[in-house]
Design a protein around this motif. Structure first.
Motif, short mmCIF file in Angstrom:
data_model
loop_
_atom_site.label_atom_id
_atom_site.label_comp_id
_atom_site.label_asym_id
_atom_site.label_seq_id
_atom_site.Cartn_x
_atom_site.Cartn_y
_atom_site.Cartn_z
N ILE A 109 -94.59 8.71 -42.29
CA ILE A 109 -95.85 9.43 -42.09
C ILE A 109 -97.02 8.46 -41.97
CG2 ILE A 109 -97.48 11.04 -43.19
CD1 ILE A 109 -94.94 12.34 -44.50
N VAL A 110 -97.04 7.44 -42.82
CA VAL A 110 -98.15 6.48 -42.79
C VAL A 110 -97.99 5.52 -41.60
CG1 VAL A 110 -99.22 4.56 -44.02
CG2 VAL A 110 -98.49 6.59 -45.27
N GLY A 111 -96.76 5.11 -41.36
CA GLY A 111 -96.52 4.09 -40.35
C GLY A 111 -96.72 4.58 -38.93
N TYR A 112 -96.41 5.84 -38.68
CA TYR A 112 -96.47 6.34 -37.31
C TYR A 112 -97.84 6.11 -36.67
CZ TYR A 112 -95.55 9.18 -33.24
OH TYR A 112 -95.38 9.59 -31.94
N PRO A 113 -98.94 6.51 -37.35
CA PRO A 113 -100.24 6.18 -36.75
C PRO A 113 -100.67 4.73 -36.95
CG PRO A 113 -100.55 7.45 -38.76
CD PRO A 113 -99.08 7.38 -38.52
N THR A 114 -100.34 4.14 -38.11
CA THR A 114 -100.86 2.82 -38.45
C THR A 114 -100.28 1.71 -37.59
OG1 THR A 114 -100.74 3.67 -40.70
CG2 THR A 114 -101.43 1.40 -40.45
N LEU A 115 -98.99 1.86 -37.23
CA LEU A 115 -98.31 0.75 -36.56
C LEU A 115 -98.73 0.59 -35.11
CD1 LEU A 115 -94.78 0.95 -38.15
CD2 LEU A 115 -96.69 -0.50 -38.75
N ARG A 116 -99.63 1.47 -34.64
CA ARG A 116 -100.21 1.22 -33.32
C ARG A 116 -101.15 0.03 -33.37
NH1 ARG A 116 -100.27 6.12 -30.21
NH2 ARG A 116 -98.80 7.51 -31.20
N LEU A 117 -101.59 -0.28 -34.58
CA LEU A 117 -102.51 -1.42 -34.74
C LEU A 117 -101.72 -2.72 -34.74
CD1 LEU A 117 -104.59 0.12 -37.64
CD2 LEU A 117 -105.24 0.00 -35.24
N ARG A 118 -102.44 -3.79 -34.42
CA ARG A 118 -101.78 -5.10 -34.39
C ARG A 118 -102.56 -6.12 -35.19
NH1 ARG A 118 -100.06 -5.40 -28.14
NH2 ARG A 118 -98.83 -3.52 -28.31
N GLY A 119 -101.88 -7.18 -35.58
CA GLY A 119 -102.52 -8.35 -36.18
C GLY A 119 -103.42 -8.01 -37.35
N HIS A 120 -104.67 -8.44 -37.28
CA HIS A 120 -105.59 -8.26 -38.40
C HIS A 120 -105.85 -6.80 -38.71
CE1 HIS A 120 -106.68 -12.31 -36.83
NE2 HIS A 120 -106.49 -12.57 -38.10
N TYR A 121 -105.85 -5.97 -37.66
CA TYR A 121 -106.15 -4.55 -37.87
C TYR A 121 -105.04 -3.89 -38.65
CZ TYR A 121 -109.59 -5.71 -34.38
OH TYR A 121 -110.61 -6.32 -33.73
N LEU A 122 -103.80 -4.27 -38.32
CA LEU A 122 -102.67 -3.73 -39.06
C LEU A 122 -102.74 -4.20 -40.52
CD1 LEU A 122 -100.03 -2.18 -39.16
CD2 LEU A 122 -98.85 -4.26 -38.43
N ALA A 123 -103.10 -5.47 -40.72
CA ALA A 123 -103.21 -6.02 -42.07
C ALA A 123 -104.24 -5.22 -42.87
CB ALA A 123 -103.60 -7.49 -42.00
N MET A 124 -105.39 -4.93 -42.24
CA MET A 124 -106.45 -4.18 -42.92
C MET A 124 -105.98 -2.77 -43.28
SD MET A 124 -109.75 -5.75 -42.55
CE MET A 124 -110.82 -4.46 -42.00
N ALA A 125 -105.34 -2.11 -42.32
CA ALA A 125 -104.91 -0.73 -42.55
C ALA A 125 -103.90 -0.65 -43.67
CB ALA A 125 -104.34 -0.13 -41.26
N THR A 126 -102.94 -1.61 -43.69
CA THR A 126 -101.93 -1.57 -44.74
C THR A 126 -102.55 -1.94 -46.09
OG1 THR A 126 -101.30 -3.81 -44.06
CG2 THR A 126 -99.94 -2.00 -43.27
N PHE A 127 -103.53 -2.83 -46.05
CA PHE A 127 -104.24 -3.19 -47.29
C PHE A 127 -104.92 -1.95 -47.87
CE2 PHE A 127 -107.87 -5.39 -49.50
CZ PHE A 127 -107.09 -5.96 -50.49
#
Lengths: 327, 257
Positions: A109-127
């Motif tokens: 559920i969390v990954g489906y939208p979040t993993l569209r992000l890459r690099g620093h943005y993905l790091a921020m979202a997961t943080f």
């Protein structure tokens, strides 16, 4: 740092490289059994972290993505097991599997939208994910008891047969950690593992070969979450008490140190890193106020001289031996 | 029926028209070259065909199916496999592993297979490894199988990329300037490989700047200039086409090279 040691050398060297860390883990377990309960406890934490890092390695090492929020899934595992076993009287093993499944679903559920992000943005979202779950564990006091934490969690056991001492539990944790590494090794050496490595190497190339990059990233994220959840549950049973800080930012920093020190993207690196980062501060305790300085200096030296992590040392050594053999 | 038909395809980037109403067909087992000066829109055309981005208008049909605007991994899964102008290898992995990854499209093992390793899975893994060895032999890289891919000299990295694309058993192979940056011998080795792939029954579209290579191996040529198709025909026809000479070749000495 994106170095990944995944070179496939000849079978003999391969066997040597993969058997010796397992033997090392077994020796540590024996050592833990012969030492004081304090040493046993430190080693127990090390192998719980080994499970956590082996999972994180799927996402960060094999697939080359950044996640600063894996502690969220450890929290789901830890609190899930605590609540199910303490309040509802579930069997620990059943609670372990149930929370792993729950974490997997949460990761989708969390990954489906979040993993569209890459690099620093993905790091921020997961943080952010890690921080949100941390806040929830503090604020939702009716479920988590807030800062007070959850006490009286029963030790690990199977259908009513409890593991009474920390030494019993250490054996179980070592076995589980080795099992976790074996699973990771099997997955890495397959079409699935190759697809993950392709994504880490070049997303455009992976796409051009028909690899569904978004799907494989999500699967790697879910696997990492399931491992993290298991580690969280095992922590809860091992200590018998959890509070929000256990699954805070410290956990993220610790696991990153372990991953890079041990060798990110290698099969054994996460476990090697977990053991060393857990044991090293205790081994340096005799230095008193110099302890932290010595610890930091050792970490920096390792990262300077063995940037691929300690798991890379064995292959270096193997190559050195080959090169120096008489003709 | 044509294997690939590009019908009236236009791509705009803001005010820039990168491709304007381009149409052409590629038949089964044809070797078509797309040429044109820098900025003519060749790579944009490849990106449209391979699903890297959708066209502004027009349709792309592959094997009778409309693939316009489909994501690139789906286009690749359908059998239309491309290489890139800038080599995109999995540089940390070995040469052999690079080719093994190429077989993703034609294999099916997932997490379950990897965990429980049933017979079909082990057979599949074995055939993937053997297939990779054969392909490395086919392009002449068999001696470097266990080397990290980024340790290969540039010309051989190109060959590796082609071998990797072949592992996907493509029905249509798009090669984006495979000879860029290669010396004469390397270009010859590459031309030989491309000819043998074509003879093996694979349809190929080739973007290329090296005119001698194109004239030698292409059966048909499409010429682009400023985003438009200005000519289409056999190498002999293109060589004689006045618009092509004006737009691109600039003089006979290039053709003779």
């Amino acid at each position: 740092m994106t170095s990944r040691v995944t070179t496939f050398t000849e079978p003999a060297a391969l066997r040597w490289q993969s058997v010796s860390p397992a033997a090392g883990a077994a020796m540590l377990a024996v050592l833990g059994l012969l030492s004081s309960d304090y040493v046993t406890t430190v080693l127990g934490f090390a192998f719980i972290y080994a499970i956590f890092c082996t999972g994180l390695n799927f996402f960060m090492g094999y697939t080359g993505q950044a996640s600063f929020g894996q502690s969220a899934f450890a929290a789901i595992g830890g609190y899930g097991s605590a609540i199910l076993c303490t309040d509802l009287g579930w069997d620990p093993v059943l609670a372990l599997f149930a929370t792993m499944a729950l974490s997997g679903v949460a990761a989708v559920i969390v990954g489906y939208p979040t993993l569209r992000l890459r690099g620093h943005y993905l790091a921020m979202a997961t943080f952010a994910l890690g921080l949100i779950v941390y806040e929830i564990t503090i604020e939702w006091t009716s479920l988590t008891q807030g800062y007070m934490g959850y006490a009286g969690i029963p030790p690990l056991g199977i259908v009513g047969f409890e593991l009474p001492t920390v030494k019993h539990q250490l054996v179980a944790l070592v076995v589980l950690a080795l099992f976790g590494v074996a699973v990771a090794n099997r997955l890495r050496r397959s079409r699935f593992g190759r697809a993950l490595a392709a994504i880490a190497g070049s997303e455009p190339a992976a796409l051009a070969l028909g690899i569904d990059v978004a799907r494989y990233k999500l699967i790697a994220f879910v696997i990492a979450a399931i491992y993290a959840s298991a580690a969280g549950s095992l922590f809860a049973h091992f200590v018998g008490f959890i509070s929000p800080e256990v699954f805070g930012v410290t956990m993220v920093v610790q696991s990153f140190t372990m991953l890079y020190l041990g060798g990110i993207g290698t099969v054994w690196g996460p476990m090697i890193g977990a053991v060393i980062v857990s044991v090293l501060p205790e081994a340096l305790r005799g230095l008193k106020e110099m302890q932290d300085i010595a610890y930091s200096a050792i970490l920096i030296l390792v990262l300077i001289f063995v940037p691929r992590g300690l798991a890379g040392l064995s292959s270096l050594f193997a190559r050195f031996r080959r090169n120096t053999e008489p003709l | 029926m044509a294997l690939l038909s590009v019908d009236n395809v236009t791509k705009r980037f803001g005010g820039l028209v990168a491709n304007q109403s381009i149409s052409f067909d590629v038949g089964d087992n044809e070797l078509l070259a797309v040429i044109g000066p820098n900025g003519a829109g060749k790579t944009t055309l490849f990106n449209l065909i391979s699903g890297f981005f959708p066209p502004t208008s027009g349709t792309v049909r592959f094997d009778g199916r409309d693939i316009t605007g489909q994501p690139s991994h789906k286009v690749a899964a359908a059998g239309l496999v491309r290489t890139y102008q800038l080599v995109q290898l999995f540089s940390q992995l070995t040469v052999a592993e690079n080719v093994e990854i190429g077989s993703h499209r034609v294999t099916r093992g997932g997490v379950g297979g990897a965990l429980f390793r049933p017979d079909w899975f082990r057979r599949e893994e074995r055939s993937v490894r053997e297939g990779a060895r054969e392909l490395l032999h086919f392009v002449g890289l068999e001696g470097q199988a266990d080397l990290p891919a980024d340790k290969l000299p540039y010309g051989r990295q190109r060959l590796l990329e082609v071998a990797r694309a072949l592992a996907a058993k493509p029905r249509l192979l798009l090669l984006d300037e495979p000879a860029a940056g290669l010396n004469t011998q390397e270009t010859e080795a590459l031309a030989d490989v491309i000819t043998r792939i074509h003879r093996g029954g694979t349809t190929i579209i080739l973007i290329e700047h090296d005119m001698s290579l194109v004239m030698k191996i292409a059966q048909r040529i499409v010429v682009l200039d400023f985003g438009k198709k200005i000519a289409e025909g056999t190498p002999a026809e293109i060589r004689a086409h006045p618009d092509v000479i004006a737009a691109y070749l600039g003089g006979t000495e290039v053709v003779d090279a």
